[in-house]
Design a protein around this motif. Structure first.
Motif, PDB file in Angstrom:
ATOM      1  N   ARG A 110     -28.542 -16.993   3.531  1.00  0.00           N
ATOM      2  CA  ARG A 110     -28.706 -17.747   4.780  1.00  0.00           C
ATOM      3  C   ARG A 110     -27.430 -18.501   5.114  1.00  0.00           C
ATOM      4  O   ARG A 110     -27.004 -18.567   6.266  1.00  0.00           O
ATOM      5  CB  ARG A 110     -29.887 -18.717   4.671  1.00  0.00           C
ATOM      6  N   SER A 111     -26.801 -19.077   4.090  1.00  0.00           N
ATOM      7  CA  SER A 111     -25.557 -19.822   4.299  1.00  0.00           C
ATOM      8  C   SER A 111     -24.452 -18.897   4.783  1.00  0.00           C
ATOM      9  O   SER A 111     -23.684 -19.249   5.679  1.00  0.00           O
ATOM     10  CB  SER A 111     -25.142 -20.492   2.991  1.00  0.00           C
ATOM     11  N   GLU A 112     -24.397 -17.688   4.201  1.00  0.00           N
ATOM     12  CA  GLU A 112     -23.377 -16.725   4.616  1.00  0.00           C
ATOM     13  C   GLU A 112     -23.591 -16.287   6.052  1.00  0.00           C
ATOM     14  O   GLU A 112     -22.629 -16.165   6.823  1.00  0.00           O
ATOM     15  CB  GLU A 112     -23.412 -15.514   3.680  1.00  0.00           C
ATOM     16  N   ARG A 113     -24.871 -16.057   6.420  1.00  0.00           N
ATOM     17  CA  ARG A 113     -25.165 -15.668   7.814  1.00  0.00           C
ATOM     18  C   ARG A 113     -24.785 -16.783   8.777  1.00  0.00           C
ATOM     19  O   ARG A 113     -24.277 -16.531   9.865  1.00  0.00           O
ATOM     20  CB  ARG A 113     -26.644 -15.315   7.953  1.00  0.00           C
ATOM     21  N   ALA A 114     -25.071 -18.026   8.377  1.00  0.00           N
ATOM     22  CA  ALA A 114     -24.731 -19.166   9.233  1.00  0.00           C
ATOM     23  C   ALA A 114     -23.221 -19.274   9.412  1.00  0.00           C
ATOM     24  O   ALA A 114     -22.736 -19.561  10.513  1.00  0.00           O
ATOM     25  CB  ALA A 114     -25.285 -20.460   8.634  1.00  0.00           C
ATOM     26  N   GLU A 115     -22.474 -19.035   8.329  1.00  0.00           N
ATOM     27  CA  GLU A 115     -21.015 -19.088   8.419  1.00  0.00           C
ATOM     28  C   GLU A 115     -20.484 -17.994   9.343  1.00  0.00           C
ATOM     29  O   GLU A 115     -19.553 -18.224  10.124  1.00  0.00           O
ATOM     30  CB  GLU A 115     -20.407 -18.942   7.020  1.00  0.00           C
ATOM     31  N   ARG A 116     -21.077 -16.792   9.238  1.00  0.00           N
ATOM     32  CA  ARG A 116     -20.642 -15.704  10.116  1.00  0.00           C
ATOM     33  C   ARG A 116     -20.952 -16.030  11.569  1.00  0.00           C
ATOM     34  O   ARG A 116     -20.165 -15.739  12.466  1.00  0.00           O
ATOM     35  CB  ARG A 116     -21.320 -14.392   9.709  1.00  0.00           C
ATOM     36  N   ARG A 121     -14.843 -17.816  17.536  1.00  0.00           N
ATOM     37  CA  ARG A 121     -13.996 -16.773  18.116  1.00  0.00           C
ATOM     38  C   ARG A 121     -14.221 -16.670  19.621  1.00  0.00           C
ATOM     39  O   ARG A 121     -13.269 -16.622  20.399  1.00  0.00           O
ATOM     40  CB  ARG A 121     -14.288 -15.427  17.453  1.00  0.00           C
ATOM     41  N   GLU A 122     -15.492 -16.638  20.027  1.00  0.00           N
ATOM     42  CA  GLU A 122     -15.805 -16.533  21.455  1.00  0.00           C
ATOM     43  C   GLU A 122     -15.317 -17.757  22.218  1.00  0.00           C
ATOM     44  O   GLU A 122     -14.829 -17.646  23.346  1.00  0.00           O
ATOM     45  CB  GLU A 122     -17.322 -16.344  21.648  1.00  0.00           C
ATOM     46  N   ALA A 123     -15.456 -18.930  21.602  1.00  0.00           N
ATOM     47  CA  ALA A 123     -14.989 -20.160  22.264  1.00  0.00           C
ATOM     48  C   ALA A 123     -13.475 -20.145  22.439  1.00  0.00           C
ATOM     49  O   ALA A 123     -12.957 -20.542  23.484  1.00  0.00           O
ATOM     50  CB  ALA A 123     -15.416 -21.381  21.443  1.00  0.00           C
ATOM     51  N   VAL A 124     -12.765 -19.670  21.411  1.00  0.00           N
ATOM     52  CA  VAL A 124     -11.300 -19.607  21.481  1.00  0.00           C
ATOM     53  C   VAL A 124     -10.859 -18.597  22.539  1.00  0.00           C
ATOM     54  O   VAL A 124      -9.951 -18.876  23.337  1.00  0.00           O
ATOM     55  CB  VAL A 124     -10.713 -19.232  20.107  1.00  0.00           C
TER      56      VAL A 124
END
Length: 204
Positions: A4-10, A17-20
């Protein structure tokens, strides 16, 4: 828990990325000069740390390249769909393809100039150049009377380099409509007379 933590990080990385990309796109579109948009400006507008930009995109050139790729993708899809229009000729598709790319460069000339300023000055090294070259060369191969489609594709793309477009629009004060008309006439001359010549050029 770790998954779950890995999915949240992704998910966070994707949002960043989209914001940048969105922030970069907006800043370059509003700028009067590619030099006026800094990595600090982009990080602040995107709400991320400057280090995030470098970790995600490598450097300024990598970031600008990613913005260009994101902006080009809808145009690529439009070009792909246009190839399937019944009754269109290879000659007309060449005209429409180059007109579409010219319009993109007119609308995004500050972003394209920023790419050149960031060290992406050789279009031949850019992934998007290869895409346009291959699709244009394939169409030229089907236009009667055209010899040397490989060279002709490069020559026609050179006629709409971003630095030339910016010079003609910003320095020479040529109108976008005038530039598009001049390009159409140039292409018509380059392709020569042919039974594939359309009676009238379609307006975009």
């Amino acid at each position: 828990m770790a998954q779950r933590s890995e999915r949240a990080e992704r998910a966070d990385a994707l949002r960043n990325r989209e914001a940048v990309l969105a922030a970069s796109d907006a800043l370059f579109a509003a700028s009067g000069s590619p030099h006026s948009v800094s990595m600090d400006d982009i990080a602040a507008a995107a709400g991320v740390g400057k280090g995030t930009l470098f970790r995600r995109f490598g450097d300024r050139a990598g970031l600008i390249g990613a913005v260009i790729a994101a902006r080009l993708e809808p145009l690529h899809q439009t070009v792909r769909e246009a190839q399937d229009i019944p009754g269109s000729t290879p000659r007309q598709r060449v005209l429409d393809l180059l007109d579409a790319l010219l319009r993109f460069k007119i609308e995004n000339r500050h972003l394209m100039s920023a790419a050149e300023d960031a060290g992406l000055s050789s279009p031949y090294q850019a992934e998007h150049y290869g895409w346009w070259y291959e699709i244009l060369r394939a169409e030229l191969d089907q236009v009667p009377g055209v010899h040397g489609a490989d060279f002709t594709a490069h020559a026609l793309l050179a006629a709409i380099r971003a630095d030339l477009v910016a010079h003609l629009i910003d320095d020479q004060k040529m109108t976008p409509e005038g530039l598009r008309s001049s390009l159409a006439a140039y292409i018509d001359n380059a392709l020569g007379s042919s039974s594939d010549r359309p009676g009238t050029r379609k307006e975009a």
